[in-house]
Design a protein around this motif. Structure first.
Motif, PDB file in Angstrom:
ATOM      1  N   HIS A   1     -66.335 -78.609 166.226  1.00 21.32           N
ATOM      2  CA  HIS A   1     -65.788 -77.158 166.375  1.00 21.32           C
ATOM      3  C   HIS A   1     -65.211 -76.974 167.798  1.00 21.32           C
ATOM      4  N   HIS A   2     -65.530 -77.711 168.836  1.00 20.06           N
ATOM      5  CA  HIS A   2     -65.249 -77.526 170.069  1.00 20.06           C
ATOM      6  C   HIS A   2     -63.912 -78.495 170.167  1.00 20.06           C
ATOM      7  N   ALA A   3     -63.598 -79.474 169.519  1.00 15.67           N
ATOM      8  CA  ALA A   3     -62.251 -80.235 169.642  1.00 15.67           C
ATOM      9  C   ALA A   3     -61.284 -79.779 168.737  1.00 15.67           C
ATOM     10  N   TRP A   4     -61.622 -78.872 167.674  1.00 25.44           N
ATOM     11  CA  TRP A   4     -60.662 -78.725 166.582  1.00 25.44           C
ATOM     12  C   TRP A   4     -59.546 -77.811 167.132  1.00 25.44           C
ATOM     13  N   PRO A   5     -59.407 -76.932 168.086  1.00 23.23           N
ATOM     14  CA  PRO A   5     -58.264 -76.377 168.659  1.00 23.23           C
ATOM     15  C   PRO A   5     -57.508 -77.306 169.363  1.00 23.23           C
ATOM     16  N   TYR A   6     -57.973 -78.378 170.136  1.00 23.75           N
ATOM     17  CA  TYR A   6     -57.207 -79.413 170.915  1.00 23.75           C
ATOM     18  C   TYR A   6     -56.795 -80.254 170.005  1.00 23.75           C
ATOM     19  N   LEU A   7     -57.447 -80.691 168.875  1.00 28.10           N
ATOM     20  CA  LEU A   7     -56.927 -81.544 167.744  1.00 28.10           C
ATOM     21  C   LEU A   7     -55.450 -81.061 167.107  1.00 28.10           C
ATOM     22  N   GLN A   8     -55.398 -79.730 166.755  1.00 24.23           N
ATOM     23  CA  GLN A   8     -54.552 -79.048 166.154  1.00 24.23           C
ATOM     24  C   GLN A   8     -53.240 -78.827 167.203  1.00 24.23           C
ATOM     25  N   SER A   9     -53.476 -78.599 168.360  1.00 24.31           N
ATOM     26  CA  SER A   9     -52.413 -78.487 169.222  1.00 24.31           C
ATOM     27  C   SER A   9     -51.917 -79.780 169.493  1.00 24.31           C
ATOM     28  N   GLY A  10     -52.663 -80.814 169.280  1.00 23.16           N
ATOM     29  CA  GLY A  10     -52.083 -82.362 169.754  1.00 23.16           C
ATOM     30  C   GLY A  10     -52.701 -82.755 171.049  1.00 23.16           C
ATOM     31  N   GLN A  11     -53.474 -82.046 171.715  1.00 18.72           N
ATOM     32  CA  GLN A  11     -53.993 -82.387 172.970  1.00 18.72           C
ATOM     33  C   GLN A  11     -54.778 -83.627 173.144  1.00 18.72           C
ATOM     34  N   LEU A  12     -55.514 -83.774 171.711  1.00 20.03           N
ATOM     35  CA  LEU A  12     -56.740 -84.545 171.574  1.00 20.03           C
ATOM     36  C   LEU A  12     -56.451 -85.578 170.326  1.00 20.03           C
ATOM     37  N   ARG A  13     -56.936 -86.484 169.993  1.00 20.75           N
ATOM     38  CA  ARG A  13     -56.804 -87.478 169.091  1.00 20.75           C
ATOM     39  C   ARG A  13     -58.126 -87.917 168.765  1.00 20.75           C
TER      40      ARG A  13
END
Length: 333
Positions: free
Chosen positions: A248-260
């Motif tokens: 749930h912490h990573a989800w916004p970053y995954l959606q924006s492409g900032q994390l994989r």
């Protein structure tokens, strides 16, 4: 005479005056006529005056009794009004609600839900403490708490919010520099970002082998140790290394492409629970009940809290073809 006895005696007196007899008053009150007579007699002794003249066939109020009856009715009407005000207050959902939550859950989940709660119940005031320590709800005066994990306290009611999972993540820029790990052994050559809990513990990362066995990676040589889980996601997004964070912490970053996502097929996501707890009371105040119900509905609609693991495949980092495997191992079976 104690207050409770005095109230019973006054009720008996008023009921006798209305019904005209001890027997009728007893039937109305659900007690014996002898108990009614005893209550009235005790009231008279306490007041030091006779309120009723009694014969075998009739009852009549004395002058003092008539005066007392008028005042007693005023008092009973006031009690009825107090009950009506409380009932109206319960229906209006008004007053203060105190909530305890962790900094991460409060910022990312609770704060998004509060505007809707306070719009629906404009007479409600909310006080939130962002604190990662374990609190005593009853002793510290909280109405409810939002926490991760099971709460072992029989005095509390626990309502599940969601099951959340852990994922390994890194920024595309970091993976482009350091390479995408294929297997847990490859992590030996990477910068690892880890979380330290309040007690000082840094939990190992877990991985599933091809045969279904689970191994643990000790994290003694981590590049960065943080106590705030949301900060780990930000550090990973800034390209500092690979971190294990709540999905749930990573989800916004995954959606924006900032994390994989790194090694989703090997990393053990775990099954941790987010819960809402509140004191075990037979009658929960309407302000608290309304807050609990609203927040549970809001959290049920929060996409980040309910991302299925199957959705991670499209966010997984792909190792470059022909990339050599790492050799040094810190993985323990």
């Amino acid at each position: 005479m104690e207050v409770s006895q005095r109230v019973r005696a006054i009720l008996s007196f008023v009921q006798v005056a209305d019904a005209g007899s001890f027997a009728a008053a007893g039937r109305a009150l659900g007690i014996s006529s002898a108990a009614v007579s005893k209550n009235v007699a005790a009231l008279e002794r306490g007041l030091g005056v006779r309120l009723m003249n009694r014969t075998t066939r009739t009852l009549s109020l004395t002058e003092e009794g008539a005066v007392f009856l008028r005042q007693a009715r005023v008092g009973l009407d006031a009690l009825d009004a107090a009950v009506d005000v409380l009932a109206e207050h319960r229906a209006q959902v008004a007053g203060r609600v105190r909530i305890s939550t962790s900094a991460a859950l409060g910022r990312d989940q609770l704060m998004r839900a509060l505007p809707g709660l306070m719009t629906r119940y404009p007479e409600l005031s909310v006080e939130v403490d962002f604190d990662d320590r374990v609190v005593d709800l009853v002793r510290d005066g909280y109405d409810l708490a939002i926490r991760g994990g099971q709460i072992a306290d029989s005095a509390l009611i626990s309502r599940p919010i969601c099951k959340f999972k852990l994922v390994l993540v890194a920024a595309p820029s970091y993976l482009a520099r350091a390479g995408v790990p294929r297997v847990p052994d490859d992590l030996a050559g990477h910068k690892l970002l880890v979380r330290r809990f309040l007690g000082g513990k840094v939990p190992p990362w877990s991985f599933r082998g091809a045969d279904g066995s689970v191994s643990s990676l000790e994290l003694d040589g981590a590049a960065l140790v943080l106590s705030a889980p949301e900060s780990l996601a930000q550090a990973a997004a800034d390209g500092l290394g690979i971190a294990q964070v709540g999905l749930h912490h990573a989800w916004p970053y995954l959606q924006s492409g900032q994390l994989r996502v790194v090694m989703p097929e090997r990393h053990v996501a775990g099954a941790y629970e987010m819960v809402m707890v509140y004191p075990h009371r037979a009658l929960v105040a309407s302000r608290v009940r309304a807050t609990i119900d609203y927040l549970l509905e809001a959290f049920a609609r929060d996409e980040a809290l309910h991302v299925p693991l199957s959705a991670l495949a499209s966010y997984a980092a792909k190792p470059a073809s022909g990339a050599p495997p790492r050799s040094r191992s810190r993985v323990r079976g």
